[in-house]
Scaffold this motif. Structure first.
Motif, PDB file in Angstrom:
ATOM      1  N   THR A 143      11.058 -68.120 -27.847  1.00 50.70           N
ATOM      2  CA  THR A 143       9.852 -67.520 -28.164  1.00 50.70           C
ATOM      3  C   THR A 143       9.383 -68.639 -29.711  1.00 50.70           C
ATOM      4  O   THR A 143       8.274 -68.591 -29.872  1.00 50.70           O
ATOM      5  CB  THR A 143      10.015 -65.985 -28.558  1.00 50.70           C
ATOM      6  N   GLU A 144      10.391 -69.033 -30.396  1.00 46.82           N
ATOM      7  CA  GLU A 144       9.915 -69.716 -31.358  1.00 46.82           C
ATOM      8  C   GLU A 144       8.974 -70.430 -31.210  1.00 46.82           C
ATOM      9  O   GLU A 144       7.861 -70.832 -31.924  1.00 46.82           O
ATOM     10  CB  GLU A 144      11.589 -70.061 -32.711  1.00 46.82           C
ATOM     11  N   LEU A 145      10.109 -71.860 -30.060  1.00 55.68           N
ATOM     12  CA  LEU A 145       9.111 -73.475 -29.489  1.00 55.68           C
ATOM     13  C   LEU A 145       7.511 -72.366 -28.859  1.00 55.68           C
ATOM     14  O   LEU A 145       6.902 -73.434 -29.210  1.00 55.68           O
ATOM     15  CB  LEU A 145       9.874 -73.444 -28.586  1.00 55.68           C
ATOM     16  N   ARG A 146       7.306 -71.104 -28.587  1.00 55.60           N
ATOM     17  CA  ARG A 146       6.198 -70.855 -28.146  1.00 55.60           C
ATOM     18  C   ARG A 146       5.013 -70.148 -29.174  1.00 55.60           C
ATOM     19  O   ARG A 146       4.303 -71.046 -29.068  1.00 55.60           O
ATOM     20  CB  ARG A 146       5.942 -69.442 -26.917  1.00 55.60           C
ATOM     21  N   ASP A 147       5.703 -70.224 -30.388  1.00 59.03           N
ATOM     22  CA  ASP A 147       5.126 -69.535 -31.106  1.00 59.03           C
ATOM     23  C   ASP A 147       4.438 -71.281 -32.117  1.00 59.03           C
ATOM     24  O   ASP A 147       3.472 -71.243 -32.595  1.00 59.03           O
ATOM     25  CB  ASP A 147       5.670 -69.111 -32.313  1.00 59.03           C
ATOM     26  N   LEU A 148       5.885 -72.119 -31.955  1.00 56.83           N
ATOM     27  CA  LEU A 148       5.277 -73.274 -32.558  1.00 56.83           C
ATOM     28  C   LEU A 148       4.360 -74.151 -31.705  1.00 56.83           C
ATOM     29  O   LEU A 148       3.180 -74.626 -32.323  1.00 56.83           O
ATOM     30  CB  LEU A 148       6.803 -74.413 -32.428  1.00 56.83           C
ATOM     31  N   ALA A 149       4.205 -73.608 -30.603  1.00 54.84           N
ATOM     32  CA  ALA A 149       3.440 -74.771 -29.690  1.00 54.84           C
ATOM     33  C   ALA A 149       2.095 -74.435 -29.777  1.00 54.84           C
ATOM     34  O   ALA A 149       1.482 -74.172 -30.220  1.00 54.84           O
ATOM     35  CB  ALA A 149       3.683 -74.790 -28.099  1.00 54.84           C
ATOM     36  N   ARG A 150       2.305 -72.945 -30.098  1.00 55.94           N
ATOM     37  CA  ARG A 150       0.840 -72.295 -29.980  1.00 55.94           C
ATOM     38  C   ARG A 150       0.006 -72.538 -31.280  1.00 55.94           C
ATOM     39  O   ARG A 150      -0.966 -73.006 -31.548  1.00 55.94           O
ATOM     40  CB  ARG A 150       0.884 -70.864 -30.301  1.00 55.94           C
ATOM     41  N   GLY A 151       0.595 -73.071 -32.318  1.00 57.37           N
ATOM     42  CA  GLY A 151      -0.171 -73.672 -33.591  1.00 57.37           C
ATOM     43  C   GLY A 151      -0.607 -74.521 -33.610  1.00 57.37           C
ATOM     44  O   GLY A 151      -1.604 -75.117 -34.447  1.00 57.37           O
ATOM     45  N   LEU A 152       0.249 -75.447 -32.261  1.00 55.44           N
ATOM     46  CA  LEU A 152      -0.206 -76.753 -32.217  1.00 55.44           C
ATOM     47  C   LEU A 152      -1.806 -76.884 -31.234  1.00 55.44           C
ATOM     48  O   LEU A 152      -2.739 -77.364 -31.946  1.00 55.44           O
ATOM     49  CB  LEU A 152       0.200 -77.864 -31.665  1.00 55.44           C
ATOM     50  N   HIS A 153      -1.724 -75.707 -30.235  1.00 56.10           N
ATOM     51  CA  HIS A 153      -2.377 -75.790 -30.323  1.00 56.10           C
ATOM     52  C   HIS A 153      -2.999 -75.420 -28.641  1.00 56.10           C
ATOM     53  O   HIS A 153      -2.041 -75.029 -27.403  1.00 56.10           O
ATOM     54  CB  HIS A 153      -3.675 -77.528 -28.581  1.00 56.10           C
ATOM     55  N   PRO A 154      -3.253 -73.845 -28.970  1.00 63.62           N
ATOM     56  CA  PRO A 154      -2.478 -72.967 -27.574  1.00 63.62           C
ATOM     57  C   PRO A 154      -3.430 -72.926 -26.615  1.00 63.62           C
ATOM     58  O   PRO A 154      -4.123 -73.604 -25.699  1.00 63.62           O
ATOM     59  CB  PRO A 154      -3.685 -71.440 -28.762  1.00 63.62           C
ATOM     60  N   ALA A 155      -2.066 -72.337 -25.847  1.00 58.63           N
ATOM     61  CA  ALA A 155      -2.353 -72.584 -24.307  1.00 58.63           C
ATOM     62  C   ALA A 155      -4.164 -71.534 -23.669  1.00 58.63           C
ATOM     63  O   ALA A 155      -4.903 -72.469 -22.612  1.00 58.63           O
ATOM     64  CB  ALA A 155      -1.635 -71.868 -23.336  1.00 58.63           C
ATOM     65  N   ILE A 156      -4.203 -70.827 -24.210  1.00 57.67           N
ATOM     66  CA  ILE A 156      -5.433 -69.770 -23.544  1.00 57.67           C
ATOM     67  C   ILE A 156      -7.065 -70.660 -23.926  1.00 57.67           C
ATOM     68  O   ILE A 156      -7.112 -70.150 -23.717  1.00 57.67           O
ATOM     69  CB  ILE A 156      -5.068 -68.569 -24.880  1.00 57.67           C
TER      70      ILE A 156
END
Length: 423
Positions: free
Chosen positions: A284-297
């Motif tokens: 979950t933390e890695l997913r949130d971190l990746a969303r902050g970089l460039h969200p997949a959506i």
């Protein structure tokens, strides 16, 4: 042309080249005289505006219109002198010169704002000098040409009469020829002075503006480097304090569970369940971190799909209005997403607002973003590198966009961003 384009003014042209230069210079100076009389209208309009300043909504717009017209005079003279005299002076005119404001202005400016600024006032001063010089030099040249043609005409009449003294004929014709030579010499010198005025009053200001732009580019580059370094440290800290610690805990829990397998099955199952929960938390933390970089959506669905999620996470109620008929470039999408996300974060942290609004729409080849809140106002561009409004300006500038900020004390705060559709 004109003595090697002003660089060899100490060595006058000779022969056919000198005659050609003189003719070109004479035509140029007479054209300058005619145009100066036209430019005089700009000065008269400005004087009228100054006289009518007490009538606020009459005098100031007239003066601003005159200053704006003076920019046209500057442009005309820059290109006319370059074309007629064979000089390369228009290169700087194609450069995009920065505004004096700390926050870049939007392109939608009225006549009043465009007229009453430093560059327009400088152009008005140049117009005043150009009119004075053009009329003075043109009058002197016309007098010299008139005297020369009068002497030549008198000499021709003496020759035609046949009874005149040869000495009188030589003096008249010689005086006319000398007068034409002097007129050509004066015209070349007048043209050189005009070029000097242009370089001192117009091009020097452009060079000064370009130097400011270079300094601004240097400062922005350093800020972007600092911002990238700050972002790298933040990611390192987030990984070390978050996912890395959780993964270390998972590893230790699995080691303990393996030691208990075969000895205490129930305890091993408890440890495995604990490791499973820690692994899910790390994901979950890695997913949130990746969303902050460039969200997949954002990649999959664009701004239409990504911004509602950003607005829903904001602690302040956000009214979202996205009117886009298609998707801009990926770079523009990324900057727009970051701008909205960072602006909403700032609203949550600092504005004390109760409502906020975000509107995106396309205007030709530009993407316009307007973010407003009803908070306390007083926002500035000061802040840490890469953070706050300073970070927004750097990101917007990096894709040749512009950002305008309005945040008077007491609010409201309005951030307007203009981005190229295809960055």
């Amino acid at each position: 042309m004109i003595e090697s384009a002003a660089r060899s003014s100490r060595r006058p042209g000779t022969g056919a080249r000198g005659v050609l230069d003189s003719l070109v210079a004479i035509v140029h100076c007479l054209t300058t005289l005619a145009l100066s009389l036209c430019y005089l209208v700009v000065l008269l309009v400005f004087a009228l505006g100054v006289l009518l300043v007490p009538l606020l909504f009459v005098g100031i717009p007239i003066a601003a219109a005159a200053c704006w017209a003076a920019l046209g005079v500057e442009w005309i003279e820059l290109h006319r002198i370059s074309a007629v005299l064979g000089l390369d002076l228009t290169g700087l005119d194609r450069e995009r010169l920065p505004e004096d404001d700390l926050v870049p202005r939007t392109r939608r400016q009225g006549l009043l704002r465009r007229g009453l600024n430093r560059r327009a006032l400088t152009a008005l001063a140049y117009t005043l000098v150009q009119v004075g010089w053009g009329i003075t030099s043109g009058a002197v040249l016309l007098f010299a040409l008139s005297a020369s043609t009068a002497y030549l005409g008198h000499g021709v009449l003496l020759v035609a009469s046949g009874g005149a003294d040869s000495r009188q004929i030589v003096l008249s014709l010689g005086g006319g020829v000398v007068g034409l030579v002097v007129s050509g010499w004066l015209a070349r010198r007048f043209a050189m002075i005009e070029v000097l005025l242009l370089r001192r009053m117009v091009l020097r200001n452009k060079m000064r503006a370009l130097r400011r732009q270079v300094e601004e580019l240097r400062e922005r580059r350093l800020r972007m480097v600092d911002a990238a370094e700050a972002e790298r440290r933040r990611l390192e800290r987030d990984l070390h304090d978050g996912a890395q610690q959780r993964l270390l805990s998972v590893t230790m829990t699995l080691t303990r569970a393996r030691a208990r397998i075969g000895k205490d099955t129930a305890a091993a199952e408890v440890l495995l369940a604990e490791a499973h929960q820690e692994a899910k938390a790390a994901m979950t933390e890695l997913r949130d971190l990746a969303r902050g970089l460039h969200p997949a959506i954002l990649t999959d669905h664009g701004l239409d799909g990504a911004l509602p999620a950003v607005a829903s996470r904001c602690a302040v109620p956000v009214g979202l209005d996205v009117e886009l008929d298609s998707r801009p470039s990926a770079r523009t999408e990324g900057v727009a997403y970051f701008v909205v996300s960072e602006a909403l974060t700032n609203i949550t942290k600092h504005s004390e607002a109760t409502t906020a609004s975000v509107r995106l729409h396309r205007d030709g080849e530009r993407l316009w973003i307007r973010i407003a809140d009803d908070g306390v106002g007083g926002a500035t561009v000061d802040g840490a590198p890469g953070g706050g409004l300073a970070g927004l300006i750097d990101r917007v500038w990096a894709v040749d966009g512009e950002l305008a900020l309005s945040s008077p004390p007491g609010g409201p705060t309005v951030v307007t961003v203009d981005l190229p559709w295809e960055a």
